[in-house]
Scaffold this motif. Structure first.
Motif, mmCIF file in Angstrom:
data_model
loop_
_atom_site.group_PDB
_atom_site.id
_atom_site.type_symbol
_atom_site.label_atom_id
_atom_site.label_comp_id
_atom_site.label_asym_id
_atom_site.label_seq_id
_atom_site.Cartn_x
_atom_site.Cartn_y
_atom_site.Cartn_z
ATOM 1 N N GLY A 15 0.820 -1.130 -0.016
ATOM 2 C CA GLY A 15 0.129 -0.033 -0.109
ATOM 3 C C GLY A 15 0.827 1.395 0.016
ATOM 4 N N GLU A 16 1.954 1.292 0.908
ATOM 5 C CA GLU A 16 2.726 2.593 0.798
ATOM 6 C C GLU A 16 3.530 2.594 -0.374
ATOM 7 N N PHE B 196 -12.318 -7.328 0.189
ATOM 8 C CA PHE B 196 -10.912 -6.794 -0.338
ATOM 9 C C PHE B 196 -10.632 -7.517 -1.485
ATOM 10 N N LEU B 197 -10.193 -8.951 -1.550
ATOM 11 C CA LEU B 197 -9.849 -9.696 -2.693
ATOM 12 C C LEU B 197 -10.677 -9.449 -3.801
ATOM 13 N N SER B 198 -11.986 -9.140 -4.016
ATOM 14 C CA SER B 198 -12.678 -9.008 -5.063
ATOM 15 C C SER B 198 -12.305 -7.601 -5.738
ATOM 16 N N CYS B 199 -12.572 -6.822 -4.614
ATOM 17 C CA CYS B 199 -11.941 -5.177 -5.200
ATOM 18 C C CYS B 199 -10.447 -5.232 -5.847
ATOM 19 N N VAL B 200 -9.248 -5.880 -5.073
ATOM 20 C CA VAL B 200 -8.231 -5.868 -5.344
ATOM 21 C C VAL B 200 -8.045 -6.496 -6.483
ATOM 22 N N ALA C 121 -2.662 7.633 -18.361
ATOM 23 C CA ALA C 121 -1.891 7.884 -17.173
ATOM 24 C C ALA C 121 -2.850 8.132 -16.216
ATOM 25 N N ASP C 122 -3.673 9.037 -16.428
ATOM 26 C CA ASP C 122 -4.554 9.556 -15.300
ATOM 27 C C ASP C 122 -5.491 8.595 -14.803
ATOM 28 N N HIS C 123 -5.944 7.575 -15.510
ATOM 29 C CA HIS C 123 -6.635 6.501 -15.089
ATOM 30 C C HIS C 123 -5.664 5.304 -14.358
ATOM 31 N N ALA C 124 -4.575 5.207 -14.956
ATOM 32 C CA ALA C 124 -3.574 4.149 -14.335
ATOM 33 C C ALA C 124 -3.265 4.806 -12.772
ATOM 34 N N ARG C 125 -3.020 5.930 -12.913
ATOM 35 C CA ARG C 125 -2.768 6.929 -11.571
ATOM 36 C C ARG C 125 -4.036 6.774 -10.538
ATOM 37 N N ALA C 126 -5.164 6.881 -10.989
ATOM 38 C CA ALA C 126 -6.190 6.792 -10.312
ATOM 39 C C ALA C 126 -6.512 5.235 -9.558
ATOM 40 N N GLY D 191 -3.481 1.033 -3.983
ATOM 41 C CA GLY D 191 -2.728 1.303 -2.873
ATOM 42 C C GLY D 191 -3.477 1.496 -1.513
ATOM 43 N N LEU D 192 -4.617 2.368 -1.611
ATOM 44 C CA LEU D 192 -5.612 2.517 -0.471
ATOM 45 C C LEU D 192 -6.337 1.019 0.149
ATOM 46 N N HIS D 193 -6.452 0.345 -0.817
ATOM 47 C CA HIS D 193 -7.125 -0.975 -0.411
ATOM 48 C C HIS D 193 -6.109 -1.714 0.300
ATOM 49 N N CYS D 194 -4.668 -1.785 -0.252
ATOM 50 C CA CYS D 194 -3.618 -2.691 0.263
ATOM 51 C C CYS D 194 -3.351 -2.001 1.812
#
Ligand SMILES: C[S@@+](CC[C@H](N)C(=O)[O-])C[C@H]1O[C@@H](n2cnc3c(N)ncnc32)[C@H](O)[C@@H]1O
Length: 596
Positions: free
Chosen positions: A412-413, A475-479, A549-554, A560-563
């Motif tokens: 995540g970090e 979590f697993l489903s989202c990630v 890139a914007d999509h990838a970044r989002a 990262g937030l989920h992890c």
């Protein structure tokens, strides 16, 4: 002796109050040459060994540790002489007599059998401590139901109560001195001034009343043979826990040691020969170990990354002298092999260091930003692969939760820090995306309740087993969904990572299980990539590039937030809501919010 649950205990519960050590030696304040010797001296200053060979109720295991004419018993004898000389000096004798030597031997063996390394909040080794029977009577299991942590604060929650009690078999009754088990004597008292380490035992599974409570004495992400060998060489016992006794091996133990062979003239059954397997294991182990040790001693992360990726990609390709002549085969590490996991850990850290070095070395601003960005991206991908692969094992072996918590937080970090990289400006007009445009609050996932769960848990410190299962599935489903969208972007340019089809869902490994040519490369299937970085770099204009890139970044931010949140939740289960790791997660979340 063993400890058993004195009541039904749910997951994520402190099962002892903070315990104060019987003896503790700081690494940097040793009066004797080793922490074990100093801790033994501390123990002997307040306790005398009993006739049964225990000291302060602690098993010394003296006979097993010293009866063979081996290196361990030789070292113990030498150390016991040094300790006895110190005691004799302390008592004003010129020479230690046999009685003092024997006491020194018992104390030293008790320390070797019961001592734990004390670590600070950052995981740095501070020294060695022995605790009383409440902790020291807890046996080992390779699938334990409890873990322990240290706290350095003198105040503790009034809720913490003792939920375990000793279980003494009839044959052991005579070994325990009256008064050794004395509830309350080992516990830190409210307002106590001493600022030494306190140890708290915590449940990582549900434990039924009367069930034995166990902890791990060794690294659980190692295969059975290595765990057994470490336990034998340090404690002289053979572990017969459920995980070790499983035949065939548990899925986790199988995966942690699986090596595949590809050859035109040899079948994979050759790997079943212990001789060949040991030889291959040793060689691959040496290759990985050499790369890591060289990095740790010389500090060249770039060379280390090249060497490790070479082993991961090419395996062992040399001619090996076998019992049937020369073997001309290629041996590959399974992606979940314990050496692969070690390699991912080092690669995540080494690529991160490379990224920092790159920013500080180059003078051309654009070039160094781009290079550092690519290196950070690869580092984040390895962190994700490490967390995903160990999580896959954790689904079959829930006691791996402690390692997995750390790996999810690390992933995540790393992913969140990637979203803050100035390298994103390469995809858009320079300067437009220099700061982090994402908000933790506004990015709350509509599909899972992780954010709320984490916030509730950080307040009350507990999660129930049933809730945890739900949260894990969500979590697993989202990630998995988000990873599919960004994995090809994260791994672009790295041959080994590209060969791993999915770092979260490892079902692709199963389909090739019986193949004799399991090379990770066979799993690459470009048609499954939902959108690829290649398409971004080939995009016809900068707007398209910036859009991708914007999509990838989002998506990377969401990932990262989920992890991070899930890692934080696991950290609360293993270490409690006031623990360093849980607070660290909260700090990163606050920090992320402050960017907006
Ligand atoms: C810290 S003590 C644990 C308490 C110990 N059973 C006692 O009676 O005091 C560690 C020692 O317990 C024994 N032990 C711990 N876990 C074990 C296991 N899973 N199987 C066999 N012996 C074990 C070994 O002798 C080891 O050196």
């Amino acid at each position: 002796m063993e400890m058993r649950a004195s009541e039904d205990i749910d997951i994520s519960t402190d099962i002892t109050p903070p315990l104060i050590p019987l003896s503790f030696s700081l690494l940097n304040s040793l009066t004797l040459p080793s922490p074990d010797l100093s801790t033994s001296l501390g123990l002997l200053l307040h306790h005398r060994p009993s006739l049964t060979g225990r000291i302060a109720g602690l098993l010394s295991n003296r006979h097993n540790l010293t009866s063979q004419n081996d290196q361990l018993s030789h070292r113990i004898r030498l150390d016991a002489q040094a300790l006895a000389a110190q005691i004799a000096n302390h008592c004003g004798y010129t020479e230690p007599n046999d009685c003092v030597l024997e006491e020194a031997m018992v104390a030293l063996c008790a320390v070797l059998t019961n001592a734990v390394e004390v670590q600070d909040n950052e995981g740095q080794n501070l020294g060695v401590a022995v605790f009383g029977p409440t902790f020291s009577w807890i046996n080992h299991s390779c699938s334990p139901n409890a873990c322990y942590r240290f706290t350095f604060s003198s105040s503790h929650s009034s809720e913490s109560k003792l939920r375990i009690a000793p279980f003494i078999r009839n044959s052991q009754q005579a070994q325990v001195d009256d008064g050794v088990w004395c509830v309350g004597s080992e516990f830190a008292k409210e307002g106590e001034q001493s600022n030494g380490p306190r140890l708290i035992v915590r449940s990582i599974k549900r434990i039924k009343k009367g069930e034995e409570v166990t902890v791990a004495y060794t690294d659980l992400l190692q295969p059975k043979a290595i765990r057994q060998s470490e336990l034998w060489s340090k404690y002289r016992f053979n572990c017969c826990c459920k995980r070790c006794s499983a035949l065939p091996f548990t899925y986790v133990d199988h995966a942690l040691q699986e090596i595949s062979v590809s050859s035109h003239d040899l079948s994979s059954s050759y790997l079943n020969s212990i001789f060949v397997r040991d030889m291959v294991d040793t060689r691959l182990n040496e290759d990985i170990d050499d790369a890591i040790s060289e990095y740790l001693s010389v500090g060249d992360p770039g060379t280390c990354c090249k060497k490790l990726e070479k082993v991961l990609m090419q395996g062992l390709n040399d001619q090996l002298e076998g019992f049937e002549g020369k073997l001309n085969s290629r041996f590959m590490l399974h992606p979940l092999h314990h050496l692969s996991l070690n390699a991912y850990t080092t690669l995540a850290s080494a690529y991160k260091v490379c990224a920092c070095n790159s920013l500080s070395v180059h003078s051309e601003v654009d070039r160094n930003q781009l290079e550092a960005f690519d290196l950070s991206r690869t580092s984040a991908a390895y962190s994700l692969l490490l967390a995903g692969s160990t999580h896959h094992l954790f689904k079959s072996e829930s006691s791996l939760i402690v390692s997995v918590a750390n790996f999810w937080v690390g992933a995540g970090e790393s992913l969140l820090s990637l979203t803050r990289s100035s390298g994103w400006s390469d995809f858009a007009k320079v300067g437009e995306v220099a700061s982090n445009p994402f908000s933790v609050k506004k990015s709350k996932c509509s599909k899972c309740s992780l954010t709320d769960r984490f916030r509730t848990c950080i307040l009350n410190g507990q999660i129930r087993s049933a809730d945890f299962e739900n949260v894990s599935n969500q979590f697993l489903s989202c990630v998995s969904d988000i990873t599919q969208k960004v994995w090809s972007f994260l791994v672009n340019g790295c041959h080994f990572l590209k060969s791993c089809k999915d770092p979260i869902d490892f079902s692709w490994l199963m389909s090739t299980k019986n193949s004799s040519t399991v090379g990770v490369r066979v799993h690459v299937n470009k048609t499954d990539i939902s959108y690829s970085h290649e398409s971004e770099t080939c995009a016809r204009n900068r707007e398209e590039q910036a859009y991708y890139a914007d999509h990838a970044r989002a998506n990377i931010f969401q990932l990262g937030l989920h992890c991070l949140l899930y890692g934080g939740l696991l950290a609360i289960i293993c270490y409690g809501h006031n623990s360093h790791l849980a607070c660290h997660v909260q700090t990163i979340l606050d920090h992320e919010e402050s960017f907006v």
